[in-house]
Scaffold this motif. Structure first.
Motif, PDB file in Angstrom:
ATOM      1  N   PHE A  96       0.849  -1.147  -0.155  1.00  0.00           N
ATOM      2  CA  PHE A  96      -0.016  -0.027   0.053  1.00  0.00           C
ATOM      3  C   PHE A  96       0.937   1.382   0.116  1.00  0.00           C
ATOM      4  N   LYS A  97       0.735   2.052  -1.369  1.00  0.00           N
ATOM      5  CA  LYS A  97       1.682   3.319  -1.300  1.00  0.00           C
ATOM      6  C   LYS A  97       0.911   4.293  -0.276  1.00  0.00           C
ATOM      7  N   ALA A 122      -9.164  10.909  -5.504  1.00  0.00           N
ATOM      8  CA  ALA A 122      -8.664   9.249  -5.591  1.00  0.00           C
ATOM      9  C   ALA A 122      -8.976   8.824  -6.912  1.00  0.00           C
ATOM     10  N   ILE A 123     -10.003   9.214  -7.636  1.00  0.00           N
ATOM     11  CA  ILE A 123     -10.192   8.633  -8.756  1.00  0.00           C
ATOM     12  C   ILE A 123      -9.096   9.154  -9.682  1.00  0.00           C
ATOM     13  N   PHE A 124      -8.740  10.465  -9.844  1.00  0.00           N
ATOM     14  CA  PHE A 124      -7.719  10.769 -10.602  1.00  0.00           C
ATOM     15  C   PHE A 124      -6.441  10.032 -10.313  1.00  0.00           C
ATOM     16  N   THR A 127      -4.384   7.683 -13.174  1.00  0.00           N
ATOM     17  CA  THR A 127      -3.027   8.364 -13.520  1.00  0.00           C
ATOM     18  C   THR A 127      -2.004   7.194 -13.168  1.00  0.00           C
ATOM     19  N   THR A 128      -2.268   6.412 -12.252  1.00  0.00           N
ATOM     20  CA  THR A 128      -1.251   5.492 -11.714  1.00  0.00           C
ATOM     21  C   THR A 128      -1.419   4.215 -12.176  1.00  0.00           C
ATOM     22  N   GLY A 129      -2.672   3.947 -12.910  1.00  0.00           N
ATOM     23  CA  GLY A 129      -3.154   2.745 -13.161  1.00  0.00           C
ATOM     24  C   GLY A 129      -3.643   1.705 -12.252  1.00  0.00           C
ATOM     25  N   GLU A 130      -3.704   2.248 -10.789  1.00  0.00           N
ATOM     26  CA  GLU A 130      -4.265   1.422  -9.991  1.00  0.00           C
ATOM     27  C   GLU A 130      -5.824   0.939  -9.825  1.00  0.00           C
ATOM     28  N   TRP A 131      -6.470   1.600 -10.898  1.00  0.00           N
ATOM     29  CA  TRP A 131      -7.831   1.151 -11.093  1.00  0.00           C
ATOM     30  C   TRP A 131      -8.089  -0.392 -11.677  1.00  0.00           C
TER      31      TRP A 131
END
Length: 199
Positions: A7-8, A62-64, A68-72
């Motif tokens: 977890f980042k 958080a959605i952004f 942007t990080t691909g964590e979705w």
């Protein structure tokens, strides 16, 4: 045991900020409904509304961040190993059966978690936010010619809130199901998850 950084920093910030805001909104929501009196209706209502706006801002950010990080991708539902996870939580956990899912940085959530988070994101959150915003702007909507039944909107908001409360209770319980009762909690504080070394 093997330690993996799962977890980042932002994930932990987002998790704990969201948790505190949801707890605050549940507490003030119960007071608004007359379950008890601590702050009074006016203060509880204002605090509830302010917390809601902060949580909306946090979710937008958080959605952004997720996109942007691909964590979705962590939240894409899967049925792989789903039955094994269900058996584990229904009985295996009580007989010390091995956990059927191995965490990695690319797979942080087991299939049941993914389904639960999808339900929160696609059902509970929209139900709460849409009904809450309609409730908040009820007078403006009626003045604009939209006939909104306040009791119905309040009912939908309350249903969403109780669904969130149920998710919260199960979530807190699941925290205690690691190899120690606090191992998952520590992971969400430090970012490091301890997993059994299967080598």
């Amino acid at each position: 045991m093997e330690r993996i950084y799962i977890f980042k920093r932002f994930e932990r910030f987002w998790h704990w900020s969201q948790a505190l805001l949801i707890i605050l909104m549940m507490a003030t929501g119960f007071e608004i409904h007359g379950t008890y009196t601590l702050l009074g209706f006016g203060k509880a209502s204002q605090l509830h509304t302010n917390a809601a706006w902060v949580l909306i801002a946090l979710w937008v950010f958080a959605i952004f961040w997720h996109f942007t990080t691909g964590e979705w991708r962590q939240y894409i539902p899967t049925t792989d190993n789903l039955l094994a996870m269900m058996r584990y939580y229904l009985s295996g956990i009580f007989t010390h059966a091995p956990h059927p899912f191995r965490l990695t940085q690319l797979r942080k959530h087991n299939p049941l978690q993914r389904m639960a988070y999808l339900g929160v994101k696609l059902l509970i959150n929209p139900l709460i936010w849409i009904s809450g915003l309609v409730y908040l702007y009820y007078n403006d909507l009626n003045a604009a010619g939209y006939e909104v039944e306040l009791g119905t909107i309040a009912l939908f908001h309350t249903i969403g809130a109780f669904l969130m409360l149920a998710f919260f209770v199960v979530h807190v319980y699941i925290i205690t199901t690691g190899h120690t009762w606090s191992s998952h909690l520590k992971a969400m504080i430090t970012g490091w998850e301890e997993i059994e070394d299967t080598k």
